[in-house]
Design a protein around this motif. Sequence first.
Motif, PDB file in Angstrom:
ATOM      1  N   VAL A   4       0.816  -1.199   0.000  1.00  0.00           N
ATOM      2  CA  VAL A   4       0.000   0.000   0.000  1.00  0.00           C
ATOM      3  C   VAL A   4       0.858   1.261   0.000  1.00  0.00           C
ATOM      4  O   VAL A   4       0.490   2.269  -0.631  1.00  0.00           O
ATOM      5  CB  VAL A   4      -0.981   0.004   1.196  1.00  0.00           C
ATOM      6  N   ILE A  39      -6.232   2.751  -5.677  1.00  0.00           N
ATOM      7  CA  ILE A  39      -6.675   2.117  -4.435  1.00  0.00           C
ATOM      8  C   ILE A  39      -8.174   2.381  -4.334  1.00  0.00           C
ATOM      9  O   ILE A  39      -8.618   3.533  -4.241  1.00  0.00           O
ATOM     10  CB  ILE A  39      -5.946   2.663  -3.195  1.00  0.00           C
ATOM     11  N   ILE A  77      -5.180  -1.855  -5.900  1.00  0.00           N
ATOM     12  CA  ILE A  77      -5.487  -2.485  -4.611  1.00  0.00           C
ATOM     13  C   ILE A  77      -6.970  -2.251  -4.359  1.00  0.00           C
ATOM     14  O   ILE A  77      -7.420  -1.112  -4.288  1.00  0.00           O
ATOM     15  CB  ILE A  77      -4.636  -1.885  -3.484  1.00  0.00           C
ATOM     16  N   ILE A  99      -7.392  -5.187   0.860  1.00  0.00           N
ATOM     17  CA  ILE A  99      -7.167  -4.184   1.897  1.00  0.00           C
ATOM     18  C   ILE A  99      -8.418  -4.062   2.762  1.00  0.00           C
ATOM     19  O   ILE A  99      -9.542  -4.141   2.256  1.00  0.00           O
ATOM     20  CB  ILE A  99      -6.787  -2.817   1.273  1.00  0.00           C
TER      21      ILE A  99
END
Length: 224
Positions: A4, A39, A77, A99
Amino acid sequence: MRDVIEALADMPLLAILRGITPEEALPVGEALVRQGILILEVPLNSPQPFQSIRLLADRFGGEAIMGGGAIMGGGAIVGAGTVLRPDDVARVADAGGQIVVSPNFEPAVVAATRRAGLISVPGVFTPTEAFAALDAGAHALKIFPGDAITPKVVGALRAVLPGGTGVVVTGGVTVDNLAGFMDAGANGVGIGSALYRPGNTVQDVEAQAGRFVASMQRWKEMRR
């Protein structure tokens, strides 16, 4: 699984898609990825969140596929936000999520996330919570709510946190104030309703994503 901190270094923006439906997930995800936001968080208080996570993870997770100089698939992600209970972590993993983000620090959620091999990003507000979360195994920290603090608070936390700690400020971040949080030492910012809210068109989301990306790129240029 992509780290991350590495992902935030490439583009320090985390998209919070609260309220998104499975029907919207792929068109909105494609718009965000086109703009370079990699993300993607689906809060669990969204309609059918695990289905949306599965769709996004299948399309954008894994190894990056390049096309025309941009990431067209993979390399993102994808995961869940507003994860409050340990039993939801397994469902995130089953859906292909990578995540787990929470508005709070719950040790059992962090432990379940670590056991599942996922990235743990609990929410914290004080130094006490921040150090407790790191001791529990958090990979990065979500400073929340961001609209209740100033960049000076982020700088003060950064000064005492261990080197390399990932910090993402979430809540109340705009194209105008994100540079202040980044200058104070944040690794990135989470963007929710300023980027996506139910009822927005894909064109609206992509346009707003472009504004946030442009603002972040200007900040990067000024830092060089």
